[in-house]
Design an enzyme around this catalytic site. Structure first.
Site, short mmCIF file in Angstrom:
data_model
loop_
_atom_site.label_atom_id
_atom_site.label_comp_id
_atom_site.label_asym_id
_atom_site.label_seq_id
_atom_site.Cartn_x
_atom_site.Cartn_y
_atom_site.Cartn_z
CG HIS A 162 -1.93 1.08 1.27
ND1 HIS A 162 -3.16 0.94 1.89
CD2 HIS A 162 -1.91 2.35 0.77
CE1 HIS A 162 -3.84 2.07 1.77
NE2 HIS A 162 -3.10 2.95 1.11
CD GLU A 193 -7.59 6.56 4.46
OE1 GLU A 193 -8.10 6.56 3.33
OE2 GLU A 193 -6.50 7.13 4.73
CG HIS A 214 -7.54 3.38 -0.53
ND1 HIS A 214 -6.82 2.83 -1.55
CD2 HIS A 214 -6.67 4.17 0.18
CE1 HIS A 214 -5.55 3.25 -1.46
NE2 HIS A 214 -5.43 4.06 -0.42
CG HIS A 263 -1.20 6.26 -2.49
ND1 HIS A 263 -2.34 6.10 -3.23
CD2 HIS A 263 -1.48 5.78 -1.25
CE1 HIS A 263 -3.29 5.56 -2.48
NE2 HIS A 263 -2.80 5.35 -1.27
CG ASP A 316 -1.53 5.61 2.76
OD1 ASP A 316 -1.74 5.45 1.55
OD2 ASP A 316 -2.39 6.05 3.55
N1 HPA Z 1 -6.48 7.35 1.14
C1 HPA Z 1 -7.15 7.67 0.03
N2 HPA Z 1 -6.57 8.19 -1.02
C2 HPA Z 1 -5.26 8.39 -0.99
C3 HPA Z 1 -4.52 8.08 0.12
C4 HPA Z 1 -5.16 7.52 1.25
O1 HPA Z 1 -4.59 7.19 2.29
N3 HPA Z 1 -3.24 8.42 -0.17
C5 HPA Z 1 -3.22 8.89 -1.44
N4 HPA Z 1 -4.45 8.88 -1.94
ZN ZN Z 2 -3.66 4.81 0.49
#
Ligand code: HPA
Ligand code: ZN
Length: 331
Positions: A16, A199, A196, A18, A277
């Protein structure tokens, strides 16, 4: 062996991450200068001091703004290579990175420019350091279904190099069912799926990701804790959660690390993994996430080994490669 030495020593997979979230302020300024793009912060320190988020959206606003300096293939290469150097330092031997085409194509950067830069760095790091990888293309959920379909079509020529599609950006008000059809199209074209969910959004979004998007992993998923029936299903199906401890603290999903439910989920038998992340924004890469979670949640050596093994089991590596790495996860 102490906890920190153990964390540093064992091989790990990151599931995970980005790539746009690995953009360190120093590199952002360097690329902005070279591309003659202005940023509204005068110094690296000033930019870094803006990294005080109260929720996901307050972070995303800055994250999308930062990505605007990425224009040329070389920029995407440099961004990705900088992250891969961190993998090497942290003994991350396999990484499955997210990239967000719409963040770039919406402002006129060609899909090819972005893709080639990222891919070339990944291929170089594999050749140089043996770090293996997969690429996961995320749709921005605050944008329309139509835009996601357009993005999927643009990705088809690169199909052999993209293992899965995912779903990211602002979760609240953008439930998985908004993307049911494009995910079906993606699966029919041969992509695996992840999303996702849970969260900031409710447990209901995790059910939708499982039932409607047919995901192989839930990204984050920490709010599954609010629904015992859901936990039971995650355990039964061995459904991995890609948990990101430092992210969850920075974005106020939990107030402090000692409040995080990672250990509780692990004890309930959920297949938990640890990931970074957006490490440039959230205070650390893979090992820092392990170290802070292990310290504040009193993770045992066995917990640490289990989480690292989970990272390979939950990966999209072949069964033979999973086994080869898992055999190397020990004290
Ligand atoms: N959540 C949702 N979108 C995202 C995240 C995240 O943690 N990081 C980058 N885009
Ligand atoms: Zn993410």
């Amino acid at each position: 062996m102490n906890q920190i030495d153990l964390i540093k020593k064992i091989p790990k997979a990151e599931l995970h991450l980005h790539i746009e979230g690995t953009f360190e302020p120093e590199l952002m300024f360097e690329i902005a200068t070279r591309n003659q793009v202005s940023i509204r912060f005068k110094t690296v320190e000033e930019l870094r001091s803006a990294y005080n988020f109260h929720d996901l959206q307050s972070f995303l606003d800055l994250y999308y703004e930062g990505a605007k300096v990425l224009i040329h293939e070389r920029d995407f290469y440099d961004l990705t290579m900088a992250y891969l150097k961190k993998c090497r330092e942290d003994h991350v031997v396999h990484t499955e990175i997210f990239f967000d085409p719409q963040t770039h194509t919406e402002r006129g950067v060609a899909f090819k420019t972005m893709f080639d830069g990222i891919y070339r760095a990944l291929a170089d790091a594999q050749k140089e350091w043996g770090i293996t990888f997969h690429m996961i293309m995320c749709f921005l959920r605050h944008l329309s279904e139509e835009s996601a379909i357009e993005t999927l079509k643009e990705a088809l020529p690169y199909k052999d190099k993209i293992i899965a599609v995912g779903l990211d950006s602002g979760e609240r008000g953008n439930p998985p069912h908004k993307f049911e059809r494009v995910f079906k199209m993606a699966r029919d074209a041969g992509f695996l799926t992840v999303a996702h969910a849970g969260e900031e959004g409710p447990a209901e979004y995790i059910w939708e990701a499982l039932d409607l998007l047919k995901v192989k992993r839930i990204d984050h998923g920490v709010r599954s804790d609010e629904d015992e029936k859901l936990i039971k299903r995650l355990v039964e199906e061995k459904m991995p959660l890609t948990v990101c401890p430092l992210s969850n603290i920075k974005l106020c999903v939990f107030k402090k690390m000692t409040d995080h439910n990672l250990k509780k989920l692990l004890q309930k038998g959920v297949k938990v993994t640890i990931n970074s992340d957006d490490p440039a924004y959230f205070g650390g890469y893979m090992n820092q996430n392990f170290i802070e979670a292990a310290r504040d949640l009193n993770l045992s050596h066995q917990d640490i080994l289990t989480i690292a093994k989970n990272s390979f089991e939950a990966s999209f590596l072949s069964e033979a490669d999973k086994k080869r790495w898992i055999d190397q996860v020990h004290e």
